[in-house]
Design an enzyme around this catalytic site. Structure first.
Site, short mmCIF file in Angstrom:
data_model
loop_
_atom_site.label_atom_id
_atom_site.label_comp_id
_atom_site.label_asym_id
_atom_site.label_seq_id
_atom_site.Cartn_x
_atom_site.Cartn_y
_atom_site.Cartn_z
N GLU A 79 0.88 -1.18 0.00
CA GLU A 79 0.00 0.00 0.00
C GLU A 79 0.91 1.22 0.00
O GLU A 79 1.29 1.72 1.05
CB GLU A 79 -0.94 -0.01 1.21
CG GLU A 79 -2.01 1.06 1.09
CD GLU A 79 -2.98 1.08 2.25
OE1 GLU A 79 -4.03 1.73 2.13
OE2 GLU A 79 -2.70 0.46 3.29
N ASP A 125 -8.06 -3.58 7.54
CA ASP A 125 -7.08 -2.48 7.53
C ASP A 125 -6.50 -2.31 8.94
O ASP A 125 -6.15 -1.21 9.36
CB ASP A 125 -7.72 -1.18 7.05
CG ASP A 125 -6.69 -0.13 6.62
OD1 ASP A 125 -5.54 -0.50 6.31
OD2 ASP A 125 -7.03 1.07 6.61
N ALA A 168 -2.65 8.29 6.11
CA ALA A 168 -1.66 8.05 7.15
C ALA A 168 -0.29 7.64 6.60
O ALA A 168 0.54 7.09 7.33
CB ALA A 168 -2.17 6.98 8.11
N ASP A 228 -16.09 -1.00 10.23
CA ASP A 228 -15.86 -0.82 11.67
C ASP A 228 -16.74 0.24 12.29
O ASP A 228 -16.63 0.53 13.49
CB ASP A 228 -14.39 -0.50 11.94
CG ASP A 228 -13.93 0.81 11.30
OD1 ASP A 228 -14.68 1.39 10.50
OD2 ASP A 228 -12.80 1.24 11.60
#
Length: 377
Positions: A122, A267, A133, A241
Site C-alpha cells: 500500500e 485495515d 496516514a 468498523d
C-alpha cells in the site's frame, strides 16, 4: 485422523442448514444434513462458517507488518486467527524502497511457511493529496522497473499493489503488475473518473478501501468511486468498523457491487487487540483513543483496530446482510480475489478445514485452521 463435527448449523454456498461435517488430514471430506452418522464433537447447534480471509491487514497485538519483524508478525497473525481470520495478506505502507524491500524479504519467509498468504504494497505510489496516514515525504513516482525489483524481494509472494492511477508512470506499472501476477488495486488516489477507467483498462482489479482516501462522489464530477463501483471487473474493499464508512454507504456500495464484487477487510494496525495508546504505522506516529486510530499530526484515520469477526457481525446486524451474504464477502470473495477459492473460502468437500464456530450472537466460540483447532469450542 478423522474428526466429525455434529449438531451444527453449517453455512455452505447453498445456504445454512442443520447438519455435520467430517475432516480428515486437514480437509473437509463430508458435509451432511441432519444427525451425524457417527459419534462426533457436538457443537450444540452453533453456527459454522468458513474461515475469514483478510486481504488488507497491517498488523495487531502490538506488531506491525511494515517493520518486517517476524516474531511481531507471528503475534499479529495469531491474534487475528483467534478472531477467525485463517488466511491473511500482510499489508505494508509507504516507506523508503530499501525499507519496503527489507520488510518484504523478511515477510516472504512467513509466506514460505504458510503463515501469511502474501504481501500487499500500500504505497509508495499513491497521491500526496490523498495519502492519509502515509508519510508524504516518502511517496514516489510509479516506476515499473523499481516495482519489479520490489516484487523480486518477495520471491513470488507479492500479491497486491495499491496505486493511484493518475500519477505519471502508473498505467505502465499497473500493466507490469498484471503481467507479474500481482493484483493492481486503485486507491489513495485523486484521479478523475476517466483516469480511474484508464487504470482499470490497464489491468487494475481491486478498489482499496472504497470511499476512504478518495474524492467524494459528485453528481457532475463522479470521480473514482463511481468508476470503481460501476465496473464489473473491479472488486471493492470496505472497512466495516463503524468509523471508516457509515452503514448506509456500505449498503449503497453492496447494492451496486453485490457479494461477488464486495470484500470486507480490517485495515488493522498494531493496536488491534491492544489498549489505547501511541503506536507507529510505518514512519508515522499514531494515537489510539476509544479504539480509533488517528495520526498524532493532522488527525487522519490511520488504519483500524478491527477484527474480521466484528466486521462479519456488523455486516449482519448493522448493514443488514444475510448470513450467506456475510459469509461470501468475508470468505469466498476475498479468496477468489487471491485466486485461492478452489481451496479455501467456503465449506465444501475437498477444501481446507478452515472454520469458525459462532454462537447465536455471532461471537467466535472456536476457530480451526487446516483441520487443527486454534481455539476449541
Amino acid at each position: 485422523m478423522s474428526l466429525t463435527l455434529a449438531d451444527a448449523r453449517i453455512a455452505t454456498p447453498e445456504g445454512v442448514h442443520d447438519g455435520w461435517l467430517t475432516i480428515e488430514d486437514g480437509r473437509i471430506t463430508h458435509v451432511g444434513h441432519g444427525p451425524a452418522p457417527r459419534t462426533g464433537h457436538s457443537l450444540a447447534g452453533r453456527l459454522v462458517v468458513p474461515g475469514f480471509v483478510d486481504i488488507h491487514n497491517h498488523g495487531g497485538a502490538g506488531g506491525s507488518f511494515p517493520t518486517g519483524e517476524q516474531d511481531k508478525a507471528r503475534d499479529a497473525v495469531a491474534l487475528h486467527e483467534r478472531h477467525g481470520t485463517t488466511t491473511m495478506v500482510a499489508s505494508l505502507v509507504t516507506g523508503s524502497v530499501e525499507d519496503i524491500a527489507s520488510a518484504t524479504s523478511s515477510l516472504a519467509d512467513l509466506c514460505d511457511d504458510g503463515i501469511l498468504a502474501g504481501i500487499h504494497f500500500e504505497g509508495p505510489y499513491i497521491s500526496k493529496a490523498r495519502c492519509g496516514a502515509h508519510d508524504p515525504k516518502l511517496l514516489r513516482r510509479p516506476d515499473p522497473g523499481e516495482f519489479g525489483e520490489l516484487v523480486k524481494a518477495g520471491r513470488g509472494h507479492v500479491r497486491m499493489l495499491t496505486i493511484a492511477a493518475e500519477l505519471p508512470g502508473a498505467l505502465d506499472t499497473i500493466r507490469t503488475a498484471a503481467a507479474d501476477g500481482v493484483i493492481a488495486a486503485l486507491g489513495h488516489s485523486d484521479a478523475t473518473y476517466e483516469q480511474t477507467i484508464a487504470g482499470i483498462d490497464a489491468g487494475a482489479r481491486v478498489a482499496t478501501h472504497l470511499y476512504n482516501a478518495l474524492p467524494p462522489l459528485g453528481h457532475r464530477t463522479p470521480g473514482p468511486i463511481a468508476a470503481l463501483l460501476e465496473d464489473e471487473r473491479v472488486t471493492i474493499e470496505l472497512i466495516n468498523d463503524g468509523v471508516h464508512v457509515h452503514p448506509a454507504m456500505l449498503r449503497l456500495a453492496y447494492t451496486v457491487a453485490g457479494p461477488e464484487r464486495t470484500v470486507l477487510i480490517t485495515d488493522a494496525m498494531a493496536a488491534t487487540g491492544m489498549g489505547d495508546g501511541t503506536y507507529v504505522l510505518g514512519s508515522m506516529e499514531v494515537s489510539v483513543k476509544n479504539g480509533v486510530a488517528r495520526l498524532v499530526e493532522g488527525g487522519s484515520i490511520a488504519g483500524s483496530t478491527l477484527t474480521m469477526d466484528v466486521a462479519f457481525r456488523r455486516a449482519v446486524q448493522q448493514v443488514g446482510l444475510s448470513l450467506a451474504e456475510a459469509v461470501e464477502v468475508s470468505s469466498l470473495t476475498p479468496a477468489r480475489v487471491l485466486g485461492l477459492d478452489d481451496t479455501i473460502g467456503s465449506i465444501a468437500v475437498g477444501k481446507a478445514a478452515d472454520l469458525v464456530v459462532m454462537n447465536d450472537s455471532l461471537e467466535v466460540a472456536g476457530v480451526m485452521r487446516r483441520g487443527a483447532w486454534i481455539t476449541e469450542p
